[in-house]
Design a protein around this motif. Structure first.
Motif, PDB file in Angstrom:
ATOM      1  N   UNK B 343      33.785  24.284  18.636  1.00  0.00           N
ATOM      2  CA  UNK B 343      32.991  23.598  17.349  1.00  0.00           C
ATOM      3  C   UNK B 343      31.736  24.166  17.092  1.00  0.00           C
ATOM      4  N   UNK B 344      32.001  25.600  17.264  1.00  0.00           N
ATOM      5  CA  UNK B 344      30.787  26.211  17.102  1.00  0.00           C
ATOM      6  C   UNK B 344      29.412  26.737  17.279  1.00  0.00           C
ATOM      7  N   UNK B 345      29.663  26.249  19.328  1.00  0.00           N
ATOM      8  CA  UNK B 345      28.284  25.613  19.940  1.00  0.00           C
ATOM      9  C   UNK B 345      28.418  26.440  20.992  1.00  0.00           C
ATOM     10  N   UNK B 346      27.518  27.280  21.167  1.00  0.00           N
ATOM     11  CA  UNK B 346      26.961  28.416  21.896  1.00  0.00           C
ATOM     12  C   UNK B 346      25.947  28.890  23.086  1.00  0.00           C
ATOM     13  N   UNK B 347      25.403  28.228  23.876  1.00  0.00           N
ATOM     14  CA  UNK B 347      24.494  28.010  25.175  1.00  0.00           C
ATOM     15  C   UNK B 347      24.221  28.920  25.889  1.00  0.00           C
ATOM     16  N   UNK B 348      22.832  29.079  26.458  1.00  0.00           N
ATOM     17  CA  UNK B 348      22.266  30.157  27.333  1.00  0.00           C
ATOM     18  C   UNK B 348      21.746  29.095  28.267  1.00  0.00           C
ATOM     19  N   UNK B 349      22.135  29.295  29.505  1.00  0.00           N
ATOM     20  CA  UNK B 349      21.427  28.488  30.704  1.00  0.00           C
ATOM     21  C   UNK B 349      20.428  29.557  31.878  1.00  0.00           C
ATOM     22  N   UNK B 350      19.713  29.099  32.184  1.00  0.00           N
ATOM     23  CA  UNK B 350      19.248  29.995  33.351  1.00  0.00           C
ATOM     24  C   UNK B 350      18.203  29.064  34.052  1.00  0.00           C
ATOM     25  N   UNK B 351      18.794  29.478  35.148  1.00  0.00           N
ATOM     26  CA  UNK B 351      17.849  28.576  36.571  1.00  0.00           C
ATOM     27  C   UNK B 351      17.616  29.038  37.773  1.00  0.00           C
ATOM     28  N   UNK B 352      16.294  28.855  38.140  1.00  0.00           N
ATOM     29  CA  UNK B 352      15.041  29.258  38.748  1.00  0.00           C
ATOM     30  C   UNK B 352      15.210  28.594  39.829  1.00  0.00           C
ATOM     31  N   UNK B 366      10.191  24.312  44.437  1.00  0.00           N
ATOM     32  CA  UNK B 366      10.786  24.152  43.215  1.00  0.00           C
ATOM     33  C   UNK B 366      11.500  25.012  42.398  1.00  0.00           C
ATOM     34  N   UNK B 367      11.612  24.399  41.662  1.00  0.00           N
ATOM     35  CA  UNK B 367      12.881  25.213  39.997  1.00  0.00           C
ATOM     36  C   UNK B 367      12.812  25.111  39.123  1.00  0.00           C
ATOM     37  N   UNK B 368      12.600  25.513  37.922  1.00  0.00           N
ATOM     38  CA  UNK B 368      12.719  25.641  36.601  1.00  0.00           C
ATOM     39  C   UNK B 368      14.320  26.320  36.303  1.00  0.00           C
ATOM     40  N   UNK B 369      14.201  25.100  34.552  1.00  0.00           N
ATOM     41  CA  UNK B 369      15.699  25.625  33.929  1.00  0.00           C
ATOM     42  C   UNK B 369      15.521  25.699  32.579  1.00  0.00           C
ATOM     43  N   UNK B 370      15.841  26.022  32.078  1.00  0.00           N
ATOM     44  CA  UNK B 370      15.620  26.802  30.873  1.00  0.00           C
ATOM     45  C   UNK B 370      17.324  26.905  30.120  1.00  0.00           C
ATOM     46  N   UNK B 371      17.857  25.789  28.641  1.00  0.00           N
ATOM     47  CA  UNK B 371      18.654  25.995  28.461  1.00  0.00           C
ATOM     48  C   UNK B 371      18.539  25.611  26.738  1.00  0.00           C
ATOM     49  N   UNK B 372      19.613  26.197  26.227  1.00  0.00           N
ATOM     50  CA  UNK B 372      19.054  25.957  24.573  1.00  0.00           C
ATOM     51  C   UNK B 372      20.618  26.750  24.054  1.00  0.00           C
ATOM     52  N   UNK B 373      20.656  25.732  23.093  1.00  0.00           N
ATOM     53  CA  UNK B 373      22.308  25.543  22.602  1.00  0.00           C
ATOM     54  C   UNK B 373      22.030  25.574  21.115  1.00  0.00           C
ATOM     55  N   UNK B 374      23.186  26.401  20.036  1.00  0.00           N
ATOM     56  CA  UNK B 374      23.056  26.141  18.924  1.00  0.00           C
ATOM     57  C   UNK B 374      23.758  25.008  18.259  1.00  0.00           C
ATOM     58  N   UNK B 375      24.228  24.280  18.049  1.00  0.00           N
ATOM     59  CA  UNK B 375      24.775  23.319  17.120  1.00  0.00           C
ATOM     60  C   UNK B 375      26.452  23.898  16.489  1.00  0.00           C
ATOM     61  N   UNK B 376      26.538  22.551  16.788  1.00  0.00           N
ATOM     62  CA  UNK B 376      28.019  22.731  16.649  1.00  0.00           C
ATOM     63  C   UNK B 376      28.230  22.546  15.389  1.00  0.00           C
ATOM     64  N   UNK B 377      29.639  23.394  14.587  1.00  0.00           N
ATOM     65  CA  UNK B 377      29.789  23.359  12.666  1.00  0.00           C
ATOM     66  C   UNK B 377      29.802  22.726  12.243  1.00  0.00           C
ATOM     67  N   UNK B 378      29.546  20.954  12.661  1.00  0.00           N
ATOM     68  CA  UNK B 378      29.875  19.527  11.975  1.00  0.00           C
ATOM     69  C   UNK B 378      29.003  18.775  12.590  1.00  0.00           C
ATOM     70  N   UNK B 379      27.774  19.348  12.942  1.00  0.00           N
ATOM     71  CA  UNK B 379      26.258  18.619  13.454  1.00  0.00           C
ATOM     72  C   UNK B 379      25.615  18.278  12.099  1.00  0.00           C
ATOM     73  N   UNK B 380      25.059  17.304  11.474  1.00  0.00           N
ATOM     74  CA  UNK B 380      24.805  17.002  10.548  1.00  0.00           C
ATOM     75  C   UNK B 380      23.125  15.864  10.753  1.00  0.00           C
ATOM     76  N   UNK B 381      22.191  16.225  10.224  1.00  0.00           N
ATOM     77  CA  UNK B 381      21.648  14.798  10.860  1.00  0.00           C
ATOM     78  C   UNK B 381      21.373  13.596   9.855  1.00  0.00           C
ATOM     79  N   UNK B 382      22.213  14.063   8.970  1.00  0.00           N
ATOM     80  CA  UNK B 382      22.547  12.610   7.875  1.00  0.00           C
ATOM     81  C   UNK B 382      23.305  13.023   6.784  1.00  0.00           C
ATOM     82  N   UNK B 383      23.854  12.545   6.226  1.00  0.00           N
ATOM     83  CA  UNK B 383      24.762  12.769   5.110  1.00  0.00           C
ATOM     84  C   UNK B 383      24.070  12.430   3.628  1.00  0.00           C
ATOM     85  N   UNK B 384      24.663  12.714   2.664  1.00  0.00           N
ATOM     86  CA  UNK B 384      23.613  12.570   1.398  1.00  0.00           C
ATOM     87  C   UNK B 384      24.860  11.952   0.428  1.00  0.00           C
ATOM     88  N   UNK B 385      24.560  11.001  -0.286  1.00  0.00           N
ATOM     89  CA  UNK B 385      25.322  10.065  -1.071  1.00  0.00           C
ATOM     90  C   UNK B 385      25.697  11.412  -2.753  1.00  0.00           C
TER      91      UNK B 385
END
Lengths: 302, 466, 80
Positions: B343-352, B366-385
């Motif tokens: 779907x076009x999503x890639x993500x990276x996760x790091x946890x310590x 204690x622990x910390x987790x970092x996560x980052x993902x890209x958007x799916x190629x059909x993700x839209x905030x909104x559609x335009x009329x």
């Protein structure tokens, strides 16, 4: 005061100083349990549990019993035997000890008894006899891949240098589950304590002299851990004035020369103490050097 | 083949070996080493639970989850009973329940005016009812006309549906055992049921340990059949949201996946795990309640709301690398994950995480987790009329681009052996782009990122017994 | 009879001579079995805190597009 006891085969149960002391005979050696408590019933339960564990291990690992695991493995020499997990752990342990010690510790060396009979006589085997037995000694000849073992025909294994010490550690663990009071488990001089006595002092442990008078050669106070002794002056051969000690080097199939008559080692566990003592005595004249270099708490008698 | 360096003295090796023997055979139940002179590297108190011992483990846990802004809250109790035989067989049975409620973003963007949304509802009786208490919704029922549920969102606020609530019950079981020369083989299954969703799953695994017990290779496969039966019927993707009660319908999704794993004991203090996972899903992937705003191409004002549309197929792969380091009393866990789907999503996760044992009966982690993902190629905030409708579109934040950070702290109380009580608190926050370049008109004034801030507390009591 | 006490304070990590050099023999990655003491501890077991990891995965699954890695992907719930 010896109290009649319902415990199976327990020889005695009595008050001894601040302790309740139970004793019985197992693994061809006198066994003793001391529990520092006022509670006789609790102490009796501990003695019973310890004895049960000792007899379980004896029955399971005795080389003299054909129905033991060892008996079955030996009877099955030449074919493959599948063993249970406890036996597998012990065989793994023996395997690693063999490697650590570069072959000095070897559970297959028991067959050497066939030619070396330490009866105080002059029956020293000749070279031909030793050469004949040599091919039956050597853990490296055994195919061991848990849980399957296969001994070449004619070979035997035994846990002679391991089972008693293992039983002591196991028995103490069993005792500690049952009672919080200080406990000492002593199987024929290989012993382990649960910790210091109630007043914080150590357990007094005597090291037996190897001379004929059998006096006490040393006294130590054990706050925790275990003590085991290797070596026994009562077993030797004497030929042409030369004394052959009963410690056999499985690599040469001959007695170790210049070995101390006994080595007593203190360590965290009885298995550790016993194994260290055995390896030390196998170093022969280098025993003390070995013990010192390794930083072992030990008492050598020559 | 390499000769290993002689790392320690014979005494240390004998000590450690002896300790291991007694530990593994259960004899070290209470061996303490009061004199440091005797201390061996293996003097950790053994708990008498492990290989070769038959025992039972009961895990009971409670998850309490709360999102900020009055959004989703959930409470999830669970209990797992696992029986281990001395031969290495194990059977575990788990039951989970959860109750979820609170306001959920419906997918529409905020606007500078009041927004009104209508969804289907089934009620008995034909009187007009006003239920302000029902999650802030109004149920409108006129004689002769099907009822609708209507809710509004004030100007400049993120539209949420406060009528959201659900209960879930789930059951899983897993069986595992050594078989002949195979170290471990097993299977499991599960059933999960919500008011509008059902999942049936099955899995099987095989694992082989070799290299002196230092290496374990495993293969696991799992499959799942999910059925969605949305409240109010299955909406047609990219049609206008309405309160019309549709014919009840069910949509299925099948899933098939596998994990190839390698666990390697690298050294006395280092354990490494490497997993490759492949997952394939096919069927109904939509969130049947989720909509997108269609906005005016100049003013950015909402003109209508359409149900979302996702592809039927999704394939993903991930690589997971976990390392545990034991420097008693510190235990460090570092894991990395890379995920990619079609779907076009890639993500990276790091946890310590860093566990610090403070004595034998207490630890903090204690622990910390970092996560980052890209958007799916059909993700839209909104559609335009006026623009042509895409085939697929979703405004689900989960499919958008964001970064999340998660901080946690665990307190563990080791009561005896492996009997343990743990409390773990976590704070989770997503950050994303609330002002995308594509924003039009009034939308430039709005924060279009609907990400989550959540805190959760997890209580776990683990009891091992013979 | 001589009675001799061997020092407990001897330096421990001297190079070992004897035939002990054969220690380990040929070996691949990983510690020897007598070095597995730490690996037996609960905190070093993979999956020792299963319910907690499952709860984490459940939360992350419901908020993020990625799932699986440690175990299977998917969540068995309709929280999408």
């Amino acid at each position: 005061m010896t109290v009649a006891t319902p415990v199976d085969r327990t020889l005695g149960f009595e008050r001894s100083g601040a302790d309740w002391r139970g004793f019985f005979s197992a693994m061809a050696t006198p066994c003793e349990v001391r529990v520092e408590t006022e509670d006789a019933e609790a102490a009796r339960a501990v003695v019973l549990a310890v004895e049960t564990e000792a007899r379980r291990i004896e029955a399971k690992f005795s080389r003299y019993r054909s129905d033991s695991v060892i008996g079955q493995i030996n009877a099955g020499a030449g074919v493959e035997t599948v063993v249970d997990s406890e036996t597998a752990h012990l065989l793994d342990f023996a395997d690693h000890c063999h490697r650590i010690s570069a072959g000095l510790f070897d559970v297959t060396s028991g067959v050497l008894r066939r030619v070396w009979r330490f009866d105080g006589s002059a029956n020293v085997p000749d070279d031909a006899q030793i050469e004949a037995i040599r091919r039956l000694v050597g853990w490296h000849r055994v195919r061991w891949r848990a849980p399957r073992i296969r001994l070449p025909a004619g070979m035997e294994i035994d846990f002679g240098g391991l089972a008693k010490e293992y039983a002591v550690d196991r028995a103490l663990a069993v005792a500690r589950i049952l009672i919080e009071a200080p406990v000492l488990v002593n199987f024929g001089g290989d012993l382990c304590v649960s910790g210091p006595r109630r007043n914080g002092s150590g357990w007094k442990v005597a090291i037996e002299s190897v001379d004929k008078d059998r006096n006490v050669a040393g006294l130590l106070r054990l706050m925790g851990g275990a003590v085991a002794t290797s070596g026994d002056a009562r077993r030797y051969l004497l030929k042409d004035g030369k004394r052959f000690g009963h410690i056999l080097d499985p690599r040469t199939c001959r007695p170790v020369e210049g070995a101390p008559r006994s080595v007593t080692v203190a360590a965290a566990t009885c298995v550790e103490a016993g194994l260290t003592a055995t390896l030390a005595i196998l170093q022969g004249v280098e025993s003390e050097v070995f013990l010192k270099r390794e930083g072992v708490r030990a008492w050598c008698i020559r | 083949m390499q000769l290993k360096k002689n790392r320690s003295g014979v005494r240390e090796q004998i000590a450690a070996l002896s300790a291991s023997l007694l530990a593994i055979t259960g004899a070290m139940a209470a061996v303490s080493v009061p004199d440091v002179a005797y201390a061996s590297p293996g003097d950790n108190p053994n708990d008498n639970f492990g290989p070769g011992v038959s025992y039972t483990q009961l895990d009971s846990a409670l998850l309490v989850y709360q999102e900020s802004g009055g959004r989703v809250q959930a409470i999830e109790p669970s209990a797992t009973l696992t029986a281990h035989s001395s031969a290495g067989d194990s059977l575990s049975v788990e039951v989970i329940a959860d109750a979820v409620s609170g306001a959920t973003p419906n997918g529409a963007v905020p606007a500078d005016q009041l927004q009104t949304f209508q969804t289907p509802i089934m009620i008995s009786g034909g009187h007009a009812t006003v239920t302000g208490a029902s999650g802030g919704s109004t149920v409108i029922s006129l004689p002769g006309v099907a009822a609708v549920r209507q809710y509004t969102t004030a100007a400049n606020l993120l539209p949420v549906d406060k009528g959201f609530h659900d209960h879930r019950g789930a059951f899983t079981f897993n069986w595992s055992q050594p078989l002949g020369r195979i170290s471990d083989i097993g299977f499991g299954g599960g059933y999960s049921r919500e008011q509008d969703y059902q999942a049936i799953s099955g899995n099987a695994h095989i694992a082989q340990t070799f290299n002196g017990g230092n290496t374990t290779a495993s293969l696991s496969v799992n499959t799942e059949l999910d059925s969605s039966f949305p409240y109010g019927g299955v909406p047609t993707p990219l049609t206008v949201m309405s309160g019309v009660w549709k014919k009840p319908g069910t949509r299925n999704k099948t899933q098939l996946g596998f994990v190839v794993g390698l666990t390697e004991v690298m050294s006395r203090r280092w354990l490494m795990q490497l997993n490759y996972s492949f997952d394939s899903q096919s069927g109904y992937q939509n969130d049947p309640y989720r909509i997108l705003s269609v906005v005016d191409s100049v003013s950015g004002e909402p003109t209508s709301y359409l149900y979302e549309s996702r592809p039927n197929r999704r394939q993903s792969q991930s690589l997971f690398w976990d390392n545990k380091f034991d420097f008693d009393p510190f235990v460090t866990d570092i894991s990395l994950r890379y995920f990619k789907d079609d779907w076009g999503i890639t993500s990276k996760t790091a946890e310590l995480s860093e566990r610090i044992n403070l004595g034998r009966s207490f630890f903090v982690e204690p622990d910390v987790r970092w996560y980052q993902q890209s958007a799916a190629n059909f993700y839209r905030y909104f559609l335009v009329g006026g623009d042509s409708l895409p085939t697929y579109a979703s405004s689900d934040t989960r499919l958008g681009k964001f970064t999340s950070l998660d901080y946690g702290m665990k307190l563990g109380f080791v009561l005896s052996g492996r009997t343990e009580f743990d409390i773990r608190g976590m704070y989770y926050q997503q950050t994303g782009d609330g002002h995308p370049a594509a924003a039009i008109g009034q939308l430039r004034q709005q924060d279009l990122f609907a990400g989550t801030k959540a805190a959760f507390v997890f209580f776990e009591y683990t009891w091992n017994f013979h | 009879m001589t009675f001799k006490i061997c020092s407990a304070n001897a330096v421990r990590r001297l190079a070992i001579c004897l035939a002990l050099a054969a220690l380990g023999g040929c070996s691949t990655v990983g510690p020897d079995p007598w070095e597995k003491d730490l690996m037996a501890r609960k905190e070093m077991l993979v999956g020792a805190y299963g319910p907690q990891m499952a709860a984490d995965d459940h939360v992350f699954f419901s908020k993020e597009a990625s799932s699986g890695g440690r175990g299977f992907a998917g969540g068995g719930c309709g929280c999408n």
